[in-house]
Design an enzyme around this catalytic site. Structure first.
Site, mmCIF file in Angstrom:
data_model
loop_
_atom_site.group_PDB
_atom_site.id
_atom_site.type_symbol
_atom_site.label_atom_id
_atom_site.label_comp_id
_atom_site.label_asym_id
_atom_site.label_seq_id
_atom_site.Cartn_x
_atom_site.Cartn_y
_atom_site.Cartn_z
ATOM 1 C CD GLN A 259 -2.933 0.727 0.003
ATOM 2 O OE1 GLN A 259 -3.195 -0.415 -0.347
ATOM 3 N NE2 GLN A 259 -3.379 1.776 -0.656
ATOM 4 C CG HIS A 262 -0.459 2.156 -4.513
ATOM 5 N ND1 HIS A 262 -0.539 2.024 -5.867
ATOM 6 C CD2 HIS A 262 -1.054 1.053 -3.992
ATOM 7 C CE1 HIS A 262 -1.157 0.884 -6.164
ATOM 8 N NE2 HIS A 262 -1.467 0.269 -5.040
ATOM 9 C CD GLU A 327 -8.429 2.216 -1.994
ATOM 10 O OE1 GLU A 327 -7.513 2.753 -1.320
ATOM 11 O OE2 GLU A 327 -8.432 2.178 -3.230
ATOM 12 C CG HIS A 328 -7.298 -1.910 -0.445
ATOM 13 N ND1 HIS A 328 -6.634 -0.726 -0.676
ATOM 14 C CD2 HIS A 328 -7.700 -2.343 -1.663
ATOM 15 C CE1 HIS A 328 -6.623 -0.462 -1.975
ATOM 16 N NE2 HIS A 328 -7.267 -1.421 -2.603
ATOM 17 C CG ASP A 361 -3.988 -3.850 -5.969
ATOM 18 O OD1 ASP A 361 -5.090 -3.389 -5.634
ATOM 19 O OD2 ASP A 361 -2.924 -3.585 -5.382
ATOM 20 C CG HIS A 420 -48.601 18.668 -9.771
ATOM 21 N ND1 HIS A 420 -48.077 19.846 -10.233
ATOM 22 C CD2 HIS A 420 -47.555 17.801 -9.677
ATOM 23 C CE1 HIS A 420 -46.773 19.697 -10.404
ATOM 24 N NE2 HIS A 420 -46.428 18.466 -10.078
#
Lengths: 437, 437
Positions: A259, A262, A327-328, A361, A420
């Site tokens: 991670q 990245h 996220e993960h 991934d 209406h």
């Protein structure tokens, strides 16, 4: 060493909140710059696009060179090795198999009042997929964006991928080919997003833009949202690992580093009930970090945002994870299914010691475009649904209108919307006349 | 008389495109004002909220008066008449029945490689529902926002509804009660959106904000998007009616006017293959318009944006409708189902002469919060899915990792992400060792 917190410490709550609210990305000035680029693009189209590509990507193009030609694509793709092609094909196949199961069903039923109701899903006509280039061009992102779109039935699929200094990743082009992409443009940044949203002389506009990108791409997506659909605003990425029991510290350290490598803004968090495991993993990170090609990036991420938390038990770990909404989420514990049931806010969950986040991934099948920066509280990873929209359907029989129409008239009157009410009353009047005949 | 276009005219295409691209709303200066309000709210919380409510709604409040108390709610609700309560209850029941069918299913399967994959849907924890007040307070909007959230399983449901000059619509409070809302605040505009996104001393933040609103509300939702989830950016509303055969011109005229009376920026479009019907409907609009309480609003909308189009046949009408991608699509033709199959971009379709759009606003069951301003090209009306998010799940057996892990390693190498590859390789190495034992 990263921050190590213990939930039993008196100051844990304040330190945890500080970690949660740490701003991992600064977008000051980005919004204004992006607004200027979008305005320029709307006024100037291709000419501006070429100028900005020369400026940001150091690549001189004419409008007819924006798009990769079939010959260029073939020439680049020919450079791909057989084992790379095999790996990418396996990934494409598995991603397609997973996403094919996501196609939702249409519905139609008639209720006791005689109203036939339902809904229908249809694909967006044209989608534009942003693929980051720059530091690293990601063929896997092409598959993760394009395959769900194709499964959804999108007619026209466009990719924008920047090629700084003209450097093309042939795997990106092969991935586009495997996924069935129709048009590939060598453009990036906010100017690519503007081109997709508003079109240029050579690029037709699309209806939906997806895919991750840097702060400029994210700001541009936010600004064109409404004109076109977007998937989400991607922020810095994060992983949270909950570990307990006999775990291999090196494996966990490598997952944290995967991670961290990245992006310097990425965040890696380990929560464990076992202080000895925490120490062993932190030591393994320190030992393995220097050997990485991207040691500088990973080191900065680990130093600035890496966090190790000692929790009392797995319930507490799950509760903390839900506050992070990662996220993960990797669950390296004896019974990962039981723990997963308690982790209700996460983009993707990886269960057991043999499911490292990195397989997700690339090849496990689920999408790797996931909600970042705590947005798993309210959003989901990319899916087939992002390329579909739902139309609701209603058909009332005269009897159904007679049964439920008066309530609509009443509510329209309450809301002061006379036409209406009148539109329903006029029909009810005729039904009453008929009934009286 | 509104614009009347004939698809056979030489200048049709250019005039149609002009209509499509007509800007029906001007948001100049709104963004900046809203950014200022959000920044002030983040800094000042309740104190700023009370000050802005005094300024915009002419209502002096202290922080402990922001929320309606149970006693206040009961007192207001007691003013609702029995037939209003019955109408609203019928609407709530029908909306709940429709939306209950939208709950998606979880999935889990094991593929031939030994990878157990799937996904799981979970509700957002807290949702904030914006209910416009101002010109007209809409109890129907409360039902349309709150019921899908409750069906989804949202734990904490908050409503913000402005009460300009302190005027409360008791039906709004009753609708909240029927839908099971937990907290109701008498606040509106960008300040309400900021309060929901960032919280104040007395209002806890939410994870998702839905509901339509004016230009300030829309701009605020756009700006807080990412911090929280939002449903969509609501723009001016529109209806498109495709009519052919023996239709009652008054009914169609009233349906066009029902849209027009919402807002001077609303748009009503009639497409028909029958010039005589076009004329009869236009004449009926002129005759019925002056009798409306909201004649000024409806007249402005009809004059500025009303459009009548004579098409060659229904296929051409469907193609034009797809280019408009209307929020509301009424099909008053002999075989509406066949025509609906060709109309692939629309928020909601109303089929047949006895399904006026107005019943869909209140009681038919589908949601009335729908994609406006051509966004039905890429987005859907509000649904249970807006209050859910999906977590993907993966668990690989050692055998599955052995089968697909090498491809992940290969792709990680191609992308220059060394730790990604190493995290898989370390596990594969152990599997190989075991195999060799």
């Amino acid at each position: 060493m990263p921050v190590t917190l213990n939930t039993q410490d008196a100051d844990f709550e304040s330190r945890f909140v500080r970690m949660l609210s740490a701003k991992r990305e600064d977008s000051a000035d980005v919004n204004e710059a992006v607004a200027g680029i979008i305005a320029d693009m709307r006024a100037g189209g291709d000419e501006v696009l070429c100028r900005l590509t020369a400026r940001f990507d150091r690549l001189e193009l004419t409008p007819d060179g924006l798009r990769f030609s079939p010959d260029e694509i073939a020439a680049h793709v020919a450079r791909v090795t057989d084992d790379e092609r095999a790996a990418l094909s396996l990934a494409a196949e598995r991603i397609r198999a997973y996403h094919s199961r996501q196609m939702p069903e249409d519905a139609s039923w008639t209720d006791p009042d005689g109203a036939t109701l339902g809904w229908r899903w249809t694909p967006v006509s044209a989608a534009g997929l942003y693929v980051p280039g720059g530091q690293a061009a990601y063929p896997s992102s092409v598959l993760m964006n394009a395959i769900p779109a194709r499964v959804a039935g999108v007619e026209r699929l466009v990719i924008c991928v920047p090629t700084p200094d003209g450097v093309v990743n042939p795997l990106v082009l092969l991935a586009a080919e495997l996924a069935g992409v129709d048009e590939i443009y060598r453009i990036g940044g906010a100017q690519a997003i503007a081109a997709l949203a508003y079109g240029t002389q050579t690029i037709a506009p699309v209806d939906k833009i997806t895919g991750p990108g840097n702060a400029y791409v994210a700001a541009a997506k936010r600004q064109v949202f409404g004109r076109v659909g977007i998937d989400m605003i991607a922020g810095p990425s994060e992983v949270l690992i909950i570990a307990e029991g006999a775990q291999n510290p090196d494996w966990l350290a490598l997952d944290l580093l995967a991670q961290a490598e990245h992006d310097a803004d990425a965040q890696s968090i380990l929560i464990t009930t076992d202080p000895a495991l925490a120490e062993a993993v932190a030591a393994a990170v320190e030992r393995l970090l220097p050997g990485l090609a991207r040691a500088e990036v990973a080191g900065a991420s680990w130093r600035d945002y890496g966090t190790v938390i000692i929790a009392r038990d797995l319930d507490e770990a799950a509760a903390l994870s839900n506050r992070v909404a990662p996220e993960h989420l990797e669950l390296c514990v004896d019974d990962p299914e039981a723990l997963a049931a308690k982790c209700v806010h996460a983009g993707a969950i990886f269960m057991g010691a043999h499911t490292p986040e990195a397989v997700g991934d690339y090849v496990s099948g689920p999408n790797h475009v996931l909600p970042t920066a705590r947005s798993a509280r309210f959003s989901s990873g990319l899916s087939v649904l992002d390329f579909l929209k739902r139309t609701t359907l209603a058909r009332l029989s005269p009897g159904a209108l007679a049964a439920i129409g008066p309530a609509a008239v009443r509510l329209a009157q309450s809301e002061g919307l006379q036409a209406h009410g009148a539109s329903v009353e006029a029909r009810l009047a005729q039904l009453n006349v008929r009934r009286g005949e």
